[in-house]
Design a protein around this motif. Structure first.
Motif, short mmCIF file in Angstrom:
data_model
loop_
_atom_site.label_atom_id
_atom_site.label_comp_id
_atom_site.label_asym_id
_atom_site.label_seq_id
_atom_site.Cartn_x
_atom_site.Cartn_y
_atom_site.Cartn_z
N THR A 1 12.02 -28.95 13.72
CA THR A 1 12.22 -30.40 13.72
C THR A 1 11.42 -31.02 12.59
O THR A 1 10.27 -30.65 12.36
CB THR A 1 11.74 -31.01 15.07
N PHE A 2 12.04 -31.96 11.89
CA PHE A 2 11.35 -32.72 10.84
C PHE A 2 11.28 -34.18 11.29
O PHE A 2 12.32 -34.80 11.55
CB PHE A 2 12.10 -32.62 9.51
N GLN A 3 10.09 -34.73 11.38
CA GLN A 3 9.91 -36.10 11.83
C GLN A 3 8.99 -36.86 10.88
O GLN A 3 7.85 -36.45 10.65
CB GLN A 3 9.32 -36.13 13.24
N GLU A 4 9.49 -37.94 10.32
CA GLU A 4 8.64 -38.75 9.45
C GLU A 4 7.54 -39.38 10.28
O GLU A 4 7.75 -39.82 11.40
CB GLU A 4 9.45 -39.84 8.75
N VAL B 1 -5.30 -42.48 1.71
CA VAL B 1 -4.00 -42.36 2.36
C VAL B 1 -4.25 -41.82 3.75
O VAL B 1 -4.74 -40.70 3.91
CB VAL B 1 -3.06 -41.42 1.58
N ILE B 2 -3.93 -42.61 4.77
CA ILE B 2 -4.21 -42.26 6.17
C ILE B 2 -2.92 -41.81 6.85
O ILE B 2 -1.89 -42.49 6.75
CB ILE B 2 -4.81 -43.47 6.91
N LEU B 3 -2.98 -40.70 7.54
CA LEU B 3 -1.80 -40.16 8.22
C LEU B 3 -1.98 -40.20 9.73
O LEU B 3 -2.96 -39.66 10.27
CB LEU B 3 -1.54 -38.71 7.77
N GLY B 4 -1.03 -40.84 10.42
CA GLY B 4 -1.01 -40.87 11.88
C GLY B 4 0.17 -40.06 12.38
O GLY B 4 1.29 -40.23 11.89
N THR B 5 -0.04 -39.18 13.36
CA THR B 5 1.01 -38.30 13.84
C THR B 5 1.22 -38.44 15.34
O THR B 5 0.34 -38.90 16.07
CB THR B 5 0.68 -36.83 13.52
N CYS B 6 2.37 -37.99 15.81
CA CYS B 6 2.71 -38.06 17.23
C CYS B 6 1.72 -37.26 18.06
O CYS B 6 1.51 -36.07 17.82
CB CYS B 6 4.13 -37.53 17.45
N ALA B 7 1.12 -37.91 19.06
CA ALA B 7 0.12 -37.25 19.90
C ALA B 7 0.75 -36.14 20.74
O ALA B 7 0.05 -35.23 21.19
CB ALA B 7 -0.55 -38.27 20.82
N ASN B 8 2.06 -36.18 20.95
CA ASN B 8 2.74 -35.16 21.75
C ASN B 8 3.33 -34.04 20.91
O ASN B 8 3.89 -33.08 21.45
CB ASN B 8 3.86 -35.80 22.58
N ASN C 1 17.61 -34.55 12.79
CA ASN C 1 17.74 -35.66 11.87
C ASN C 1 16.67 -36.71 12.16
O ASN C 1 16.70 -37.34 13.19
CB ASN C 1 19.13 -36.26 12.07
N PRO C 2 15.68 -36.88 11.29
CA PRO C 2 14.60 -37.83 11.57
C PRO C 2 15.07 -39.27 11.49
O PRO C 2 15.77 -39.65 10.58
CB PRO C 2 13.58 -37.53 10.47
N ASN C 3 14.67 -40.06 12.47
CA ASN C 3 14.95 -41.49 12.46
C ASN C 3 16.43 -41.81 12.30
O ASN C 3 16.81 -42.83 11.72
CB ASN C 3 14.16 -42.18 11.33
N ASN C 4 17.29 -40.90 12.78
CA ASN C 4 18.73 -41.12 12.75
C ASN C 4 19.26 -41.33 11.34
O ASN C 4 20.22 -42.07 11.11
CB ASN C 4 19.11 -42.33 13.61
N VAL C 5 18.63 -40.69 10.35
CA VAL C 5 19.10 -40.78 8.97
C VAL C 5 20.28 -39.85 8.79
O VAL C 5 20.22 -38.68 9.18
CB VAL C 5 17.97 -40.38 7.98
N GLU C 6 21.34 -40.35 8.22
CA GLU C 6 22.51 -39.50 8.02
C GLU C 6 22.20 -38.45 6.97
O GLU C 6 21.79 -38.75 5.85
CB GLU C 6 23.71 -40.35 7.55
N VAL C 7 22.40 -37.19 7.32
CA VAL C 7 22.08 -36.10 6.41
C VAL C 7 23.29 -35.82 5.53
O VAL C 7 24.31 -35.31 5.99
CB VAL C 7 21.69 -34.82 7.18
N PRO D 1 1.52 -47.40 14.80
CA PRO D 1 2.81 -47.54 15.48
C PRO D 1 3.18 -46.27 16.25
O PRO D 1 2.86 -45.15 15.83
CB PRO D 1 3.80 -47.79 14.34
N ARG D 2 3.87 -46.45 17.36
CA ARG D 2 4.28 -45.31 18.18
C ARG D 2 5.34 -44.47 17.48
O ARG D 2 6.03 -44.93 16.57
CB ARG D 2 4.82 -45.80 19.53
N CYS D 3 5.45 -43.23 17.94
CA CYS D 3 6.42 -42.29 17.39
C CYS D 3 7.84 -42.81 17.65
O CYS D 3 8.20 -43.12 18.80
CB CYS D 3 6.24 -40.92 18.04
N GLU D 4 8.65 -42.90 16.61
CA GLU D 4 10.01 -43.38 16.77
C GLU D 4 10.89 -42.38 17.52
O GLU D 4 11.89 -42.75 18.13
CB GLU D 4 10.65 -43.67 15.40
N ARG D 5 10.52 -41.13 17.49
CA ARG D 5 11.38 -40.11 18.11
C ARG D 5 11.21 -40.05 19.62
O ARG D 5 12.19 -39.96 20.35
CB ARG D 5 11.08 -38.74 17.49
N CYS D 6 9.95 -40.07 20.10
CA CYS D 6 9.72 -39.88 21.53
C CYS D 6 9.00 -41.07 22.18
O CYS D 6 8.87 -41.11 23.40
CB CYS D 6 8.93 -38.60 21.78
#
Length: 406
Positions: free
Chosen positions: A389-392, A373-380, A210-216, A333-338
């Motif tokens: 896993t799905f992560q916004e 449109v610029i996309l930044g992704t988790c370096a890890n 569940n990305p960003n603790n969104v209720e599925v 901004p840093r990855c919200e997940r990790c």
């Protein structure tokens, strides 16, 4: 921030230089990539486990969005065991344009199951009465058990050791064999990979997180429930080649960064003039760079730097410090997940708008209105082992005023 063409490296040619940026082009004919495409419908690493519907919705109107890009973003050099896909969506409603949340993106990743869990699973699944394989084979695998694909992604740097920041397309001269995977509509079963867009980029491809603790509460919508998609195009990839131009800048000018404004400081120069000067210079550099390969629809360089459309908006402030001012660059901004740092991975450029909208009947006042449109992704490349896993991810949009297009 390095100078404007500091990412260029001389490959020994007489007329052009090659950068570490990989350019994506929209093509009508299959390019050998069954995954990467612009427009059309998305597809998933595990068709039985699509992402939650929340990721398909515009944050402004809460309606379903349309796919701009799906990219096979396996990064063999950085994450050799992970399968990765990137998905970028946009809301097509005029009232949502130029508003935060009308363009969204997420990373889809499948990491291998942890070794201890895999070993336990293999032992549990052994049925009574069936021959027990050799213990070494059961625990560590044997010949014929490998499922690894020697994928190379055209939008990533190669680790072949050819050059310090070796470009997978270092042998420039003949058309690139890096292919972009063709568009793929939702299917019930996975389609075997042929030559992937990742193969061309040298970027390397179960259970939902569940990305960003969104209720599925909803599953991903069926095609009949979403707006009609943009026309689908395959993707092909080539290294960026730039014309060599004579160096005409003075030493003082050359010391300025790509997005600095003129600091000559005259008594009659107002702050507004400075602002407009910076805006004009940044946009001109963007336009000049794009014009050398005018058919490009995306630019890819994992851990690279974006080519800014504007030097004065909030997105630009994350990558540069205005000339004459002090302070640290804010960054993505840093990855919200990790909690890891995010890095630049790719950007969409106006050529994509032209390709997706050229056959659509619309007024010039309608349609998409972004400059990049610029996309930044988790370096890890974070994710849960043994599952999809799905992560916004972070999206920075630099908007434009609509102008007449030919």
């Amino acid at each position: 921030m390095p100078p404007y063409d500091s990412d260029s490296s001389d490959d020994g040619g007489d007329d052009y230089s090659t950068t570490n940026v990989i350019l994506g082009y929209a093509v009508s004919d299959p390019s050998g990539d069954e995954i990467s495409h612009v427009g059309g419908y998305p597809s998933w690493l595990d068709p039985n486990h699509p992402p939650p519907a929340a990721l398909a919705k515009c944050k402004v109107c809460h309606g379903y969005m349309s796919l701009l890009l799906q990219l096979n973003a396996d990064l063999q050099q950085h994450f050799p065991h992970d399968e990765r896909r990137l998905h970028v969506f946009c809301c097509r409603k005029k009232n949502c344009s130029k508003k935060i949340g009308s363009i969204r993106a997420f990373r889809e990743v499948r990491k291998p199951e942890a070794r201890d869990k895999r070993e336990k699973k293999n032992l549990i699944e052994t049925k009574p009465g069936t021959p027990v394989p050799d213990l070494g084979t059961a625990l560590f695998g044997g010949t014929g058990s490998s499922s690894a694909i020697d994928g190379t992604n055209p939008f990533s740097l190669s680790n072949s050791g050819a050059q310090p920041t070796a470009n997978p397309f270092s042998s420039i001269g003949s058309p690139s064999t890096l292919a972009a995977k063709p568009p793929q509509r939702p299917v019930d079963e996975p389609v075997p990979l042929t030559e992937t867009f990742a193969d061309k980029l040298k970027i390397g491809s179960d259970r939902d997180v569940n990305p960003n603790n969104v209720e599925v509460t909803e599953h991903w919508p069926e095609p009949a429930s979403v707006p009609p998609p943009f026309t689908s195009f395959y993707l092909d990839a080539y290294p960026e080649e730039l014309d060599k131009e004579p160096v005409e800048l003075t030493k003082a000018e050359a010391s300025k960064t790509q997005y600095d404004v003129d600091d000559s400081g005259g008594a009659g120069v107002s702050q507004k003039d400075d602002f407009e000067s910076e805006l004009d210079k940044t946009f001109q550099k963007f336009s000049d760079r794009i014009a050398q390969n005018p058919d490009q629809v995306l630019r890819y360089e994992f851990k690279g730097e974006p080519l800014l459309y504007s030097g004065t908006d909030g997105v630009a402030s994350r990558f540069v410090v205005p000339h004459g001012k002090s302070g640290a660059i804010r960054g993505i901004p840093r990855c919200e997940r990790c909690g890891a740092q995010r890095v630049f991975e790719l950007q969409l450029v106006p050529g994509l708008i032209y390709e997706l909208e050229k056959d659509e009947a619309m007024d010039l006042e309608d349609g998409m209105e972004w400059g990049t449109v610029i996309l930044g992704t988790c370096a890890n490349n974070c994710g849960e082992p043994g599952t999809v896993t799905f992560q916004e991810e972070w999206v920075g949009v630099q908007w434009e005023e609509r102008v007449a297009r030919k």
